[in-house]
Design a protein around this motif. Structure first.
Motif, PDB file in Angstrom:
ATOM      1  N   ASN A  43      -3.733   3.226   1.286  1.00 19.80           N
ATOM      2  CA  ASN A  43      -2.469   3.595   0.122  1.00 19.80           C
ATOM      3  C   ASN A  43      -1.791   2.217   0.285  1.00 19.80           C
ATOM      4  O   ASN A  43      -1.213   1.645   1.049  1.00 19.80           O
ATOM      5  CB  ASN A  43      -1.704   4.755   0.656  1.00 19.80           C
ATOM      6  CG  ASN A  43      -2.558   5.826   0.992  1.00 19.80           C
ATOM      7  OD1 ASN A  43      -3.489   6.282   0.309  1.00 19.80           O
ATOM      8  ND2 ASN A  43      -2.134   6.812   1.880  1.00 19.80           N
ATOM      9  N   TYR A  44      -1.345   2.216  -1.251  1.00 18.17           N
ATOM     10  CA  TYR A  44      -0.543   0.872  -1.514  1.00 18.17           C
ATOM     11  C   TYR A  44       0.466   1.327  -2.477  1.00 18.17           C
ATOM     12  O   TYR A  44       0.455   2.315  -3.194  1.00 18.17           O
ATOM     13  CB  TYR A  44      -1.359  -0.071  -2.270  1.00 18.17           C
ATOM     14  CG  TYR A  44      -2.496  -0.478  -1.127  1.00 18.17           C
ATOM     15  CD1 TYR A  44      -2.288  -1.444  -0.293  1.00 18.17           C
ATOM     16  CD2 TYR A  44      -3.867   0.331  -1.224  1.00 18.17           C
ATOM     17  CE1 TYR A  44      -3.523  -1.988   0.497  1.00 18.17           C
ATOM     18  CE2 TYR A  44      -4.967  -0.108  -0.265  1.00 18.17           C
ATOM     19  CZ  TYR A  44      -4.599  -1.285   0.537  1.00 18.17           C
ATOM     20  OH  TYR A  44      -5.651  -1.587   1.196  1.00 18.17           O
ATOM     21  N   THR A  45       1.452   0.458  -2.845  1.00 21.28           N
ATOM     22  CA  THR A  45       2.250   0.443  -3.664  1.00 21.28           C
ATOM     23  C   THR A  45       2.571  -0.932  -4.313  1.00 21.28           C
ATOM     24  O   THR A  45       2.278  -1.905  -3.664  1.00 21.28           O
ATOM     25  CB  THR A  45       4.022   0.896  -3.303  1.00 21.28           C
ATOM     26  OG1 THR A  45       4.271  -0.170  -2.280  1.00 21.28           O
ATOM     27  CG2 THR A  45       3.889   2.088  -2.432  1.00 21.28           C
ATOM     28  N   ALA A  70       7.019  -9.433 -11.730  1.00 16.81           N
ATOM     29  CA  ALA A  70       5.700  -9.829 -12.602  1.00 16.81           C
ATOM     30  C   ALA A  70       4.692 -10.519 -11.490  1.00 16.81           C
ATOM     31  O   ALA A  70       3.342 -10.644 -11.867  1.00 16.81           O
ATOM     32  CB  ALA A  70       6.048 -10.902 -13.619  1.00 16.81           C
ATOM     33  N   THR A  71       5.200 -11.345 -10.320  1.00 14.04           N
ATOM     34  CA  THR A  71       4.165 -11.776  -9.508  1.00 14.04           C
ATOM     35  C   THR A  71       3.967 -10.866  -8.124  1.00 14.04           C
ATOM     36  O   THR A  71       3.549 -11.407  -7.165  1.00 14.04           O
ATOM     37  CB  THR A  71       4.748 -13.136  -9.115  1.00 14.04           C
ATOM     38  OG1 THR A  71       5.932 -12.785  -8.396  1.00 14.04           O
ATOM     39  CG2 THR A  71       4.955 -14.042 -10.231  1.00 14.04           C
ATOM     40  N   ALA A  72       4.263  -9.710  -8.224  1.00 11.27           N
ATOM     41  CA  ALA A  72       4.184  -8.691  -6.894  1.00 11.27           C
ATOM     42  C   ALA A  72       2.646  -8.440  -6.657  1.00 11.27           C
ATOM     43  O   ALA A  72       1.614  -8.510  -7.387  1.00 11.27           O
ATOM     44  CB  ALA A  72       4.680  -7.323  -7.197  1.00 11.27           C
ATOM     45  N   PRO A  87      -6.571  -4.831  -5.239  1.00 11.56           N
ATOM     46  CA  PRO A  87      -6.574  -6.083  -5.872  1.00 11.56           C
ATOM     47  C   PRO A  87      -5.694  -6.946  -5.401  1.00 11.56           C
ATOM     48  O   PRO A  87      -4.857  -6.731  -4.693  1.00 11.56           O
ATOM     49  CB  PRO A  87      -6.306  -5.406  -7.247  1.00 11.56           C
ATOM     50  CG  PRO A  87      -5.588  -4.332  -7.425  1.00 11.56           C
ATOM     51  CD  PRO A  87      -6.055  -3.673  -6.089  1.00 11.56           C
ATOM     52  N   LYS A  88      -5.890  -8.377  -5.631  1.00  8.10           N
ATOM     53  CA  LYS A  88      -4.904  -9.312  -5.014  1.00  8.10           C
ATOM     54  C   LYS A  88      -3.664  -9.218  -5.839  1.00  8.10           C
ATOM     55  O   LYS A  88      -2.581  -9.688  -5.179  1.00  8.10           O
ATOM     56  CB  LYS A  88      -5.615 -10.694  -5.312  1.00  8.10           C
ATOM     57  CG  LYS A  88      -6.993 -10.706  -4.509  1.00  8.10           C
ATOM     58  CD  LYS A  88      -7.544 -12.204  -4.409  1.00  8.10           C
ATOM     59  CE  LYS A  88      -8.521 -12.334  -3.550  1.00  8.10           C
ATOM     60  NZ  LYS A  88      -8.561 -12.099  -2.107  1.00  8.10           N
ATOM     61  N   THR A  89      -3.469  -8.789  -7.059  1.00  5.95           N
ATOM     62  CA  THR A  89      -2.051  -8.585  -7.638  1.00  5.95           C
ATOM     63  C   THR A  89      -1.844  -7.327  -8.114  1.00  5.95           C
ATOM     64  O   THR A  89      -2.914  -6.468  -8.250  1.00  5.95           O
ATOM     65  CB  THR A  89      -1.889  -9.633  -8.711  1.00  5.95           C
ATOM     66  OG1 THR A  89      -2.917  -9.187  -9.763  1.00  5.95           O
ATOM     67  CG2 THR A  89      -2.707 -11.032  -8.354  1.00  5.95           C
ATOM     68  N   MET A 105      -1.834  -2.273 -12.393  1.00  8.31           N
ATOM     69  CA  MET A 105      -1.435  -1.451 -11.445  1.00  8.31           C
ATOM     70  C   MET A 105      -0.372  -0.384 -11.613  1.00  8.31           C
ATOM     71  O   MET A 105       0.776  -0.767 -12.008  1.00  8.31           O
ATOM     72  CB  MET A 105      -1.552  -1.958  -9.943  1.00  8.31           C
ATOM     73  CG  MET A 105      -3.068  -2.593  -9.788  1.00  8.31           C
ATOM     74  SD  MET A 105      -4.375  -1.682 -10.005  1.00  8.31           S
ATOM     75  CE  MET A 105      -4.437  -0.695  -8.629  1.00  8.31           C
ATOM     76  N   PRO A 106      -0.631   0.800 -11.003  1.00  4.94           N
ATOM     77  CA  PRO A 106       0.685   1.816 -11.072  1.00  4.94           C
ATOM     78  C   PRO A 106       1.620   1.432  -9.974  1.00  4.94           C
ATOM     79  O   PRO A 106       1.181   0.590  -9.179  1.00  4.94           O
ATOM     80  CB  PRO A 106       0.016   3.232 -10.957  1.00  4.94           C
ATOM     81  CG  PRO A 106      -1.299   2.964 -10.321  1.00  4.94           C
ATOM     82  CD  PRO A 106      -1.859   1.494 -10.640  1.00  4.94           C
ATOM     83  N   ALA A 107       2.592   2.297  -9.819  1.00  5.22           N
ATOM     84  CA  ALA A 107       3.670   1.978  -8.662  1.00  5.22           C
ATOM     85  C   ALA A 107       2.975   2.522  -7.517  1.00  5.22           C
ATOM     86  O   ALA A 107       3.451   1.754  -6.352  1.00  5.22           O
ATOM     87  CB  ALA A 107       4.928   2.649  -8.804  1.00  5.22           C
ATOM     88  N   ALA A 108       2.282   3.213  -7.410  1.00  2.31           N
ATOM     89  CA  ALA A 108       1.733   3.723  -5.933  1.00  2.31           C
ATOM     90  C   ALA A 108      -0.004   4.149  -6.414  1.00  2.31           C
ATOM     91  O   ALA A 108      -0.272   4.583  -7.436  1.00  2.31           O
ATOM     92  CB  ALA A 108       2.433   5.237  -5.530  1.00  2.31           C
TER      93      ALA A 108
END
Length: 265
Positions: A100-102, A108-110, A242-244, A248-251
């Motif tokens: 799971n990820y957020t 913009a560079t998160a 993914p690396k960036t 992608m969504p918030a979660a």
């Protein structure tokens, strides 16, 4: 989604593994059918945790007899520390679930931040002892099967469930091996060491994705208060984000599977 035993058996039948060792492990296809079509047998509710884990079952257990001390963990690309002296390999499971990820959508560079994982665990202890070549294939096979419905007690997969893995907070993986079928123990853990997955590890479902998560060694957070002491996550399949965070969504979740080798006092 239901992780049906039929789909799992079909996947095994089409894998490049000789049938003879499996038939020895299960007592042949006739015996397999007589036990409800379940290749991952579980012990009776009255069998003790250590009887189950070590696979020297008592007279009241329907668990197959195999010597788990003969099971050998796969070596990580960057070697992980050996289990502590005095511990016994008590259980081997295939975990199937999600990492799971957020993402911080204001940046913009998160890059994706890991927030834990959740998985259902299935008993493969005797496969680890008797047919390690088969065991090594199971995470990749499991990743291409639907995530099991762990709450449905009528599901064939439920009968072979060892327990659940999830996180209590961002840094505390938890293993709950107590179910209505058995009580094998619970434990809170912390990451001790890690190794990147092999370069040829599965990228993800259908070999499409961003790679396989690290192999890990976990140590108990409270070694004096639990039977389960160390857990190794090995032969991972999928799970990398993914690396960036672009697009992608918030979660979000990334599907994965792996072997879990559980050591106890």
């Amino acid at each position: 989604m239901l992780f049906t035993q039929a789909s799992f058996v079909l996947a095994l039948a089409t894998s490049a593994v000789a049938a003879a060792p499996i038939e020895k492990r299960w007592g042949g296809w006739g015996s397999w059918a007589n036990h409800g079509g379940r290749p991952w047998w579980t012990p009776s509710a009255s069998a003790s945790y250590l009887e189950f884990g070590k696979r020297f079952p008592g007279a009241d257990s329907n668990a197959p007899t195999c010597d788990l001390s003969q099971a050998v963990m796969p070596a990580a690309p960057t070697p992980l520390p050996a289990p502590a002296s005095g511990l016994t390999l008590s259980h081997v499971a295939i975990g199937r679930g999600t990492q799971n990820y957020t993402c911080d959508l204001t940046n913009a560079t998160a890059v994706p931040t890991a927030t834990g994982a959740k998985a259902t665990l299935f008993n493969v202890s005797c496969i680890a002892a008797d047919t390690p070549d088969l065991l090594a294939k199971l995470p990749s096979i499991a990743l291409d099967l639907p995530i099991p419905s762990s709450d449905d007690e009528s599901s064939p997969a439920y009968q072979d469930m060892s327990g659940h893995h999830y996180f209590l907070d961002a840094t505390t993986p938890f293993f709950n091996m107590d179910t209505t079928l058995h009580q094998y123990g619970t434990g809170r853990f912390k990451k001790s060491n890690g190794s990147n997955a092999p370069s040829d590890a599965l990228l993800g479902t259908n070999n499409q994705g961003f790679g396989s998560v690290q192999w890990l060694k976990l140590d108990a957070k409270d070694s004096a208060g639990q039977v389960l002491q160390e857990v190794y996550r090995l032969n991972t399949a999928g799970g990398q984000p993914p690396k960036t965070c672009q697009g992608m969504p918030a979660a979000f979740e990334v599907q994965y599977s792996s072997e879990y080798w559980i050591w106890a006092q």
